[in-house]
Enzyme design. Structure first.
Site, PDB file in Angstrom:
ATOM      1  N   ASN A 165       0.809  -1.224   0.000  1.00 29.49           N
ATOM      2  CA  ASN A 165       0.000   0.000   0.000  1.00 29.49           C
ATOM      3  C   ASN A 165       0.842   1.273   0.000  1.00 29.49           C
ATOM      4  O   ASN A 165       0.486   2.265  -0.643  1.00 29.49           O
ATOM      5  CB  ASN A 165      -0.996  -0.016   1.159  1.00 29.49           C
ATOM      6  CG  ASN A 165      -0.345  -0.257   2.490  1.00 29.49           C
ATOM      7  OD1 ASN A 165       0.730  -0.841   2.579  1.00 29.49           O
ATOM      8  ND2 ASN A 165      -0.983   0.196   3.547  1.00 29.49           N
ATOM      9  N   GLU A 264       3.580  -4.623  12.527  1.00 30.01           N
ATOM     10  CA  GLU A 264       2.564  -3.577  12.426  1.00 30.01           C
ATOM     11  C   GLU A 264       1.471  -4.151  11.525  1.00 30.01           C
ATOM     12  O   GLU A 264       1.700  -4.374  10.341  1.00 30.01           O
ATOM     13  CB  GLU A 264       3.197  -2.313  11.856  1.00 30.01           C
ATOM     14  CG  GLU A 264       2.385  -1.089  12.190  1.00 30.01           C
ATOM     15  CD  GLU A 264       1.624  -0.607  10.995  1.00 30.01           C
ATOM     16  OE1 GLU A 264       0.411  -0.907  10.940  1.00 30.01           O
ATOM     17  OE2 GLU A 264       2.225   0.037  10.129  1.00 30.01           O
ATOM     18  N   CYS A 298      -3.345   1.329   6.565  1.00 26.80           N
ATOM     19  CA  CYS A 298      -3.730   0.594   7.784  1.00 26.80           C
ATOM     20  C   CYS A 298      -4.274   1.540   8.843  1.00 26.80           C
ATOM     21  O   CYS A 298      -5.037   1.134   9.705  1.00 26.80           O
ATOM     22  CB  CYS A 298      -2.553  -0.211   8.312  1.00 26.80           C
ATOM     23  SG  CYS A 298      -1.209   0.822   8.847  1.00 26.80           S
ATOM     24  N   GLU A 477       7.809   1.215  16.487  1.00 24.87           N
ATOM     25  CA  GLU A 477       8.953   1.741  15.744  1.00 24.87           C
ATOM     26  C   GLU A 477       8.805   3.262  15.727  1.00 24.87           C
ATOM     27  O   GLU A 477       7.814   3.810  16.189  1.00 24.87           O
ATOM     28  CB  GLU A 477       9.025   1.113  14.349  1.00 24.87           C
ATOM     29  CG  GLU A 477       9.271  -0.409  14.428  1.00 24.87           C
ATOM     30  CD  GLU A 477       9.744  -1.056  13.133  1.00 24.87           C
ATOM     31  OE1 GLU A 477      10.497  -0.422  12.374  1.00 24.87           O
ATOM     32  OE2 GLU A 477       9.364  -2.218  12.888  1.00 24.87           O
TER      33      GLU A 477
HETATM   34  N1  LIG Z   1      -0.587  -2.327   6.349  1.00 26.66           N
HETATM   35  C1  LIG Z   1      -1.593  -3.135   6.424  1.00 26.66           C
HETATM   36  O1  LIG Z   1      -2.234  -3.229   7.425  1.00 26.66           O
HETATM   37  C2  LIG Z   1      -1.914  -3.932   5.258  1.00 26.66           C
HETATM   38  C3  LIG Z   1      -2.992  -4.781   5.268  1.00 26.66           C
HETATM   39  N2  LIG Z   1      -3.292  -5.500   4.186  1.00 26.66           N
HETATM   40  C4  LIG Z   1      -4.459  -6.379   4.261  1.00 26.66           C
HETATM   41  O2  LIG Z   1      -4.014  -7.665   3.981  1.00 26.66           O
HETATM   42  C5  LIG Z   1      -4.787  -8.233   2.935  1.00 26.66           C
HETATM   43  C6  LIG Z   1      -3.908  -9.135   2.112  1.00 26.66           C
HETATM   44  O3  LIG Z   1      -2.926  -8.379   1.421  1.00 26.66           O
HETATM   45  P1  LIG Z   1      -1.513  -9.006   1.155  1.00 26.66           P
HETATM   46  O4  LIG Z   1      -0.662  -8.202   0.288  1.00 26.66           O
HETATM   47  O5  LIG Z   1      -1.727 -10.426   0.750  1.00 26.66           O
HETATM   48  O6  LIG Z   1      -0.893  -8.851   2.614  1.00 26.66           O
HETATM   49  P2  LIG Z   1       0.061  -9.791   3.336  1.00 26.66           P
HETATM   50  O7  LIG Z   1       0.129  -9.409   4.740  1.00 26.66           O
HETATM   51  O8  LIG Z   1      -0.286 -11.210   3.035  1.00 26.66           O
HETATM   52  O9  LIG Z   1       1.442  -9.513   2.571  1.00 26.66           O
HETATM   53  C7  LIG Z   1       2.371  -8.551   2.976  1.00 26.66           C
HETATM   54  C8  LIG Z   1       3.768  -9.083   2.714  1.00 26.66           C
HETATM   55  O10 LIG Z   1       3.973 -10.293   3.429  1.00 26.66           O
HETATM   56  C9  LIG Z   1       4.410 -11.321   2.551  1.00 26.66           C
HETATM   57  N3  LIG Z   1       3.904 -12.590   3.083  1.00 26.66           N
HETATM   58  C10 LIG Z   1       2.662 -13.106   2.952  1.00 26.66           C
HETATM   59  N4  LIG Z   1       2.569 -14.274   3.617  1.00 26.66           N
HETATM   60  C11 LIG Z   1       3.787 -14.510   4.175  1.00 26.66           C
HETATM   61  C12 LIG Z   1       4.314 -15.557   4.986  1.00 26.66           C
HETATM   62  N5  LIG Z   1       3.599 -16.597   5.363  1.00 26.66           N
HETATM   63  N6  LIG Z   1       5.597 -15.448   5.385  1.00 26.66           N
HETATM   64  C13 LIG Z   1       6.351 -14.398   5.028  1.00 26.66           C
HETATM   65  N7  LIG Z   1       5.911 -13.392   4.261  1.00 26.66           N
HETATM   66  C14 LIG Z   1       4.643 -13.427   3.842  1.00 26.66           C
HETATM   67  C15 LIG Z   1       3.838 -10.918   1.209  1.00 26.66           C
HETATM   68  O11 LIG Z   1       4.519 -11.548   0.160  1.00 26.66           O
HETATM   69  C16 LIG Z   1       4.026  -9.424   1.254  1.00 26.66           C
HETATM   70  O12 LIG Z   1       5.363  -9.076   0.949  1.00 26.66           O
HETATM   71  C17 LIG Z   1      -5.321  -7.046   2.173  1.00 26.66           C
HETATM   72  O13 LIG Z   1      -6.496  -7.391   1.526  1.00 26.66           O
HETATM   73  C18 LIG Z   1      -5.528  -6.052   3.261  1.00 26.66           C
HETATM   74  O14 LIG Z   1      -6.783  -6.240   3.842  1.00 26.66           O
HETATM   75  C19 LIG Z   1      -2.507  -5.472   3.089  1.00 26.66           C
HETATM   76  C20 LIG Z   1      -1.420  -4.638   2.998  1.00 26.66           C
HETATM   77  C21 LIG Z   1      -1.055  -3.772   4.088  1.00 26.66           C
HETATM   78  O1  LIG Z   2       4.710   5.251   8.892  1.00 25.01           O
HETATM   79  C1  LIG Z   2       3.728   5.847   8.446  1.00 25.01           C
HETATM   80  O2  LIG Z   2       3.644   7.059   8.494  1.00 25.01           O
HETATM   81  C2  LIG Z   2       2.624   5.140   7.800  1.00 25.01           C
HETATM   82  C3  LIG Z   2       2.357   3.885   8.024  1.00 25.01           C
HETATM   83  C4  LIG Z   2       1.275   3.239   7.347  1.00 25.01           C
HETATM   84  C5  LIG Z   2       1.106   1.924   7.377  1.00 25.01           C
HETATM   85  O3  LIG Z   2       1.854   1.157   8.152  1.00 25.01           O
HETATM   86  C6  LIG Z   2       0.139   1.197   6.512  1.00 25.01           C
HETATM   87  O4  LIG Z   2      -0.728   1.808   5.939  1.00 25.01           O
HETATM   88  O5  LIG Z   2       0.312  -0.014   6.387  1.00 25.01           O
END
Ligand SMILES: NC(=O)C1=CN([C@@H]2O[C@H](COP(=O)(O)OP(=O)(O)OC[C@H]3O[C@@H](n4cnc5c(N)ncnc54)[C@H](O)[C@@H]3O)[C@@H](O)[C@H]2O)C=CC1
Ligand SMILES: O=C(O)/C=C/C=C(\O)C(=O)O
Length: 496
Positions: A165, A264, A298, A477
């Site tokens: 994101n 996070e 997030c 962090e």
């Molecule tokens: N910052 C946040 O809170 C975020 C939340 N999301 C949420 O997560 C959902 C899924 O999105 P994804 O991109 O699939 O997020 P994800 O959390 O699965 O992936 C994030 C990173 O973790 C890696 N990853 C995934 N499974 C892993 C494992 N078992 N071991 C090590 N690395 C692993 C992925 O390849 C990617 O680089 C989204 O639909 C959204 O709802 C997604 C991105 C950011």
């Molecule tokens: O460090 C920031 O300012 C923003 C963080 C945002 C995320 O961690 C996110 O959207 O996943």
């Protein structure tokens, strides 16, 4: 390289891993990186197998024996400032790469993602120079005493696993302090957004970061590069931002070998709007917190609670702000909302749009997909959406959706709204909108989150603690808190 996709012929790049200071081709196993605004191919990305991941971790280990760790904090800080300068020198290239990978408006990437990525390096270069440790004079039976003092040592090889994101912003938020403290890193960017992490390899080289200090491997998560990296026994610490379910898998991987984690994770953040707020500021702030980055932040708001006397007015104003968002070409300066990251993510968010209706929501705005013209008709755009009328225990009010949508509920009493904000498993962030100072402090202390904003949202000072409560994460962090995660304290006791 010429590729045919969606009936179009495009010239695409092939990305590489970056290991030990060299760009490394994979074994031919690749994935496609798609532009979410158009559905077209951006580049072809190698997928690291266990052998490539091992090579990267070994390169990072060797680099721990090299000059990086032995440099003074001043020398490392000066190189990190050159990295920041390098990002700014290639600003347009970074913006373009981030926009092609994410589909976000170039105006957003130019305003937030890329400048903040450079700021991360400058901020942690400052931070490492002001880091202090403790010391104690200790009494001993012979009267001569002892001096206890602690030193901070780098943890070693840090695995950095990033989401899609805010790709470069979140990557550098972790890489900058890890490097400032003398660690080496192996980064696994999201498979959706691999480009800027790779480009940063070039900047690292130009800035004089020694080979093996910054490594990038590409691939998927489970049973792929992400899992191989986090399970690798020679990784000494893991930092991750992403979904809570992934955080759980990573924590399990980290338990093997007893490695520290900084996680996070997800959120289901509440905004609380009191009737005495400055309504213009509240509407502007909540509009950003719901719709910025197409709701893929997030820290964003998916639950809005508005005190009853201003409920109808607030709903109408948020709906008109949402309706005014313009979707389309991310490189057009008038575009204010990009697409979701992928087809599958759009399907997931649309399933919540359906679920909201099934759970009895009134749809105030949106609820579907837009009709866009030409190239962007095949992008993963979705309408900004607002609901009212759902019960607090509905699925749409409990699960993280990660799209440009929110539910608005009325409330009558402060205690009740604090209880509602606290319901559910997450505790990442909140924003509170009121002109009553005492109430602002009370509510900020009462909502169980890591980050509470009053009369603002996403106002960031990089020295402050940043992280989540409950299932939104472990650890903090930012500023000195990053330094604490990326170093270990060693106590030295000197008998005088
Ligand atoms: N910052 C946040 O809170 C975020 C939340 N999301 C949420 O997560 C959902 C899924 O999105 P994804 O991109 O699939 O997020 P994800 O959390 O699965 O992936 C994030 C990173 O973790 C890696 N990853 C995934 N499974 C892993 C494992 N078992 N071991 C090590 N690395 C692993 C992925 O390849 C990617 O680089 C989204 O639909 C959204 O709802 C997604 C991105 C950011
Ligand atoms: O460090 C920031 O300012 C923003 C963080 C945002 C995320 O961690 C996110 O959207 O996943």
């Amino acid at each position: 390289m010429t590729t045919i996709t969606s009936g179009r012929v495009l010239t695409t790049r092939r990305l590489s891993h970056f290991i030990g200071g060299r760009f490394v081709e994979g074994d031919g196993h690749t994935l496609e990186n798609i532009n979410p605004a158009t559905g077209e191919l951006v580049n072809v990305v190698p997928v690291a197998d266990a052998g490539v991941v091992d090579e990267a971790v070994k390169a990072a280990r060797r680099a721990l024996e090299g000059p990086w760790r032995r440099m003074s904090d001043h020398e490392r800080a000066s190189i990190l400032r050159k990295v920041a300068d390098g990002i700014l020198r290639r600003f347009d290239e970074f913006v373009r790469a981030e926009v092609l990978d994410t589909g976000k408006p170039a105006s957003l990437a130019s305003h937030i993602d890329i400048p903040r990525s450079a700021a991360n390096f400058n901020s942690f270069a400052d931070q490492v120079l002001t880091l202090s440790t403790e010391s104690f004079g200790t009494a001993t039976p012979d009267g001569a005493g002892a001096l206890n003092y602690s030193i901070r040592v780098p943890r070693g090889v840090i695995a950095v696993v990033c989401p899609w994101n805010l790709p470069l912003l979140l990557l550098t938020w972790k890489v900058a302090p890890a490097l400032a403290c003398g660690n080496t890193v192996v980064v696994k960017p999201s498979e959706e957004t691999p480009t800027t992490a790779t480009l940063l390899g070039e900047v690292m080289q130009e800035a004089g970061v020694p080979p093996g200090v910054y490594n990038v491997i590409h691939g998927l998560g489970p049973d792929s590069a992400g899992e191989y990296l986090t399970r690798h026994p020679e990784v000494n610490g893991i930092t991750f931002t992403g979904e809570t379910k992934t955080g759980v898998a990573i924590m399990k991987a980290a338990a093997e070998g007893v490695r520290p984690v900084s996680l996070e994770l997800g959120g289901k953040n509440a905004a609380v709007v009191f009737a005495d707020c400055n309504l213009d500021r509240a509407v502007e702030g909540v509009t950003r917190s719901v719709f910025a980055n197409c709701g893929q932040v997030c820290l964003g708001t998916e639950r809005v609670y508005v005190e009853r006397p201003i409920f109808d007015q607030f709903v109408a104003r948020l709906a008109s702000a949402g309706a005014a968002l313009k979707m389309g070409d991310p490189f057009d300066n008038t575009t204010t909302m990009g697409p979701l990251i992928s087809k599958s993510h759009r399907e997931k968010v649309l399933s919540y749009y359906q679920r909201a209706k099934a759970e009895g929501a009134s749809v105030i705005l949106g609820g579907g997909t837009p009709n866009l013209s030409s190239r962007f008709a095949t992008g993963f755009f979705i309408e900004p959406t607002i609901w009212t009328g759902l019960r607090e225990d509905s699925v749409v009010l409990r699960e993280e959706i990660f799209g440009p949508c929110c539910h608005i509920s009325p409330f009558d009493h402060e205690d009740a709204v604090v209880a509602a904000a606290n319901s559910g498993p997450y505790g990442l962030a909140t924003s509170i909108w009121t002109e009553n100072l005492a109430r602002a402090h009370r509510v900020a202390a009462g909502i169980e989150v890591g980050i509470a904003w009053v009369n603002c949202w996403f106002l960031r000072d990089l020295r402050t603690p940043f992280g989540g409560s409950k299932q939104s994460g472990i650890g903090r962090e930012g500023g000195v808190h990053s330094m604490e995660f990326y170093t270990e304290l060693r106590n030295v006791c000197v008998k005088l």
